[in-house]
Design a protein around this motif. Structure first.
Motif, PDB file in Angstrom:
ATOM      1  N   GLU A   1      42.509  94.082  -2.985  1.00  0.00           N
ATOM      2  CA  GLU A   1      41.388  93.931  -3.713  1.00  0.00           C
ATOM      3  C   GLU A   1      41.628  94.793  -4.899  1.00  0.00           C
ATOM      4  O   GLU A   1      41.177  94.421  -6.094  1.00  0.00           O
ATOM      5  N   ALA A   2      42.301  96.067  -4.715  1.00  0.00           N
ATOM      6  CA  ALA A   2      42.503  96.799  -6.016  1.00  0.00           C
ATOM      7  C   ALA A   2      43.449  96.010  -7.205  1.00  0.00           C
ATOM      8  O   ALA A   2      42.983  95.793  -8.312  1.00  0.00           O
ATOM      9  N   SER A   3      44.344  95.276  -6.691  1.00  0.00           N
ATOM     10  CA  SER A   3      45.088  94.307  -7.644  1.00  0.00           C
ATOM     11  C   SER A   3      44.562  93.279  -8.226  1.00  0.00           C
ATOM     12  O   SER A   3      44.765  92.987  -9.280  1.00  0.00           O
ATOM     13  N   LEU A   4      43.509  92.652  -7.494  1.00  0.00           N
ATOM     14  CA  LEU A   4      42.562  91.519  -7.850  1.00  0.00           C
ATOM     15  C   LEU A   4      41.895  91.905  -8.865  1.00  0.00           C
ATOM     16  O   LEU A   4      41.672  91.145 -10.055  1.00  0.00           O
TER      17      LEU A   4
ATOM     18  N   LEU B   1      41.544  82.539 -11.295  1.00  0.00           N
ATOM     19  CA  LEU B   1      42.177  81.832  -9.976  1.00  0.00           C
ATOM     20  C   LEU B   1      42.751  80.558 -10.575  1.00  0.00           C
ATOM     21  O   LEU B   1      42.293  79.662 -11.233  1.00  0.00           O
ATOM     22  N   LEU B   2      44.138  80.519 -10.255  1.00  0.00           N
ATOM     23  CA  LEU B   2      44.916  79.089 -10.437  1.00  0.00           C
ATOM     24  C   LEU B   2      44.528  78.381  -9.043  1.00  0.00           C
ATOM     25  O   LEU B   2      44.245  77.038  -9.067  1.00  0.00           O
TER      26      LEU B   2
ATOM     27  N   ALA C   1      43.947  92.622 -12.161  1.00  0.00           N
ATOM     28  CA  ALA C   1      44.383  90.940 -12.676  1.00  0.00           C
ATOM     29  C   ALA C   1      43.046  90.476 -13.377  1.00  0.00           C
ATOM     30  O   ALA C   1      43.289  90.193 -14.609  1.00  0.00           O
ATOM     31  N   GLU C   2      41.880  90.689 -12.816  1.00  0.00           N
ATOM     32  CA  GLU C   2      40.666  90.284 -13.599  1.00  0.00           C
ATOM     33  C   GLU C   2      40.324  91.004 -14.777  1.00  0.00           C
ATOM     34  O   GLU C   2      39.849  90.270 -15.689  1.00  0.00           O
TER      35      GLU C   2
ATOM     36  N   GLY D   1      47.051 102.421 -12.449  1.00  0.00           N
ATOM     37  CA  GLY D   1      47.409 101.200 -12.493  1.00  0.00           C
ATOM     38  C   GLY D   1      46.759 100.014 -13.484  1.00  0.00           C
ATOM     39  O   GLY D   1      47.672  99.274 -14.260  1.00  0.00           O
ATOM     40  N   ILE D   2      45.677 100.167 -13.853  1.00  0.00           N
ATOM     41  CA  ILE D   2      44.898  99.407 -14.925  1.00  0.00           C
ATOM     42  C   ILE D   2      45.477  99.800 -16.353  1.00  0.00           C
ATOM     43  O   ILE D   2      45.853  99.275 -17.226  1.00  0.00           O
ATOM     44  N   GLU D   3      45.718 101.362 -16.454  1.00  0.00           N
ATOM     45  CA  GLU D   3      46.020 101.883 -17.727  1.00  0.00           C
ATOM     46  C   GLU D   3      47.673 100.925 -18.157  1.00  0.00           C
ATOM     47  O   GLU D   3      47.957 100.604 -19.088  1.00  0.00           O
ATOM     48  N   ALA D   4      48.415 101.187 -16.916  1.00  0.00           N
ATOM     49  CA  ALA D   4      49.876 100.626 -17.275  1.00  0.00           C
ATOM     50  C   ALA D   4      49.822  98.968 -17.202  1.00  0.00           C
ATOM     51  O   ALA D   4      50.658  98.539 -18.178  1.00  0.00           O
TER      52      ALA D   4
END
Length: 177
Positions: free
Chosen positions: A143-146, A156-157, A149-150, A115-118
């Motif tokens: 949590e994994a997607s957050l 955070l918007l 993203a970080e 995920g992070i690689e892609a």
């Protein structure tokens, strides 16, 4: 108008345009409860998957960016998708006016750093070719997607609700420094 979708290779992945022969796998991924759990909660019927599949192809033609199929090297089928799109979700000009990033991986590809690689690879391309601010929307409990993203520079918007579910809106004003 005709645009070429770039193919990008990393040491473990290939990001490439979706092809007609990817549709069955695409529909299979979006029908998995564990995939949609943090997205909309309901597995997609093939008709909804088909509409999204065509939308991804058309997005490249209209905007010059879109979603890639994620292929793990030495695997026959796509493992997910990653890229950018305009969703026009009516969440406000501070969100809807910017390209939205999104990523989805099939469960068998979770927990291995794909995920992070892609996502990193897609964002590197965006920063070189398109540039500018990006947004993303993630379920606050995902949590994994957050973490992904970080890691690529989202902040955070605001927290809001979208289609009856809590949503965390995030913004990336450019590549991390």
């Amino acid at each position: 108008m005709s645009r070429t979708i770039p193919t990008i290779n990393t040491s473990r992945l290939t990001l490439r345009g979706m092809r007609a022969e990817d549709f069955n796998r695409f529909a299979e991924i979006w029908a998995m409860p564990e995939v949609v759990e943090h997205i909309n909660g309901a597995p997609w019927p093939r008709s909804k998957a088909w509409a999204a599949f065509l939308r991804h192809a058309g997005h490249w033609q209209i905007t010059g960016f879109g979603q890639w199929a994620i292929h793990r090297h030495r695997e026959p089928d796509m493992s997910g998708q990653v890229g950018f799109f305009y969703a026009k979700r009516d969440l406000g000009e501070d969100f809807d006016a910017y390209p939205e990033a999104g990523w989805v991986l099939a469960p068998e590809a979770h927990g291995q750093g794909f995920g992070i690689e892609a996502v990193r690879t897609a964002h590197d391309w965006f920063d070189r070719v398109v540039t500018g601010q990006l947004v993303c929307m993630i379920a606050p409990e995902h949590e994994a997607s957050l973490r992904i993203a970080e890691a690529v520079g989202y902040e955070l918007l605001r927290d809001t609700e979208y289609e009856g579910s809590a949503a965390r809106l995030m913004v990336r004003k450019g590549p991390p420094q």
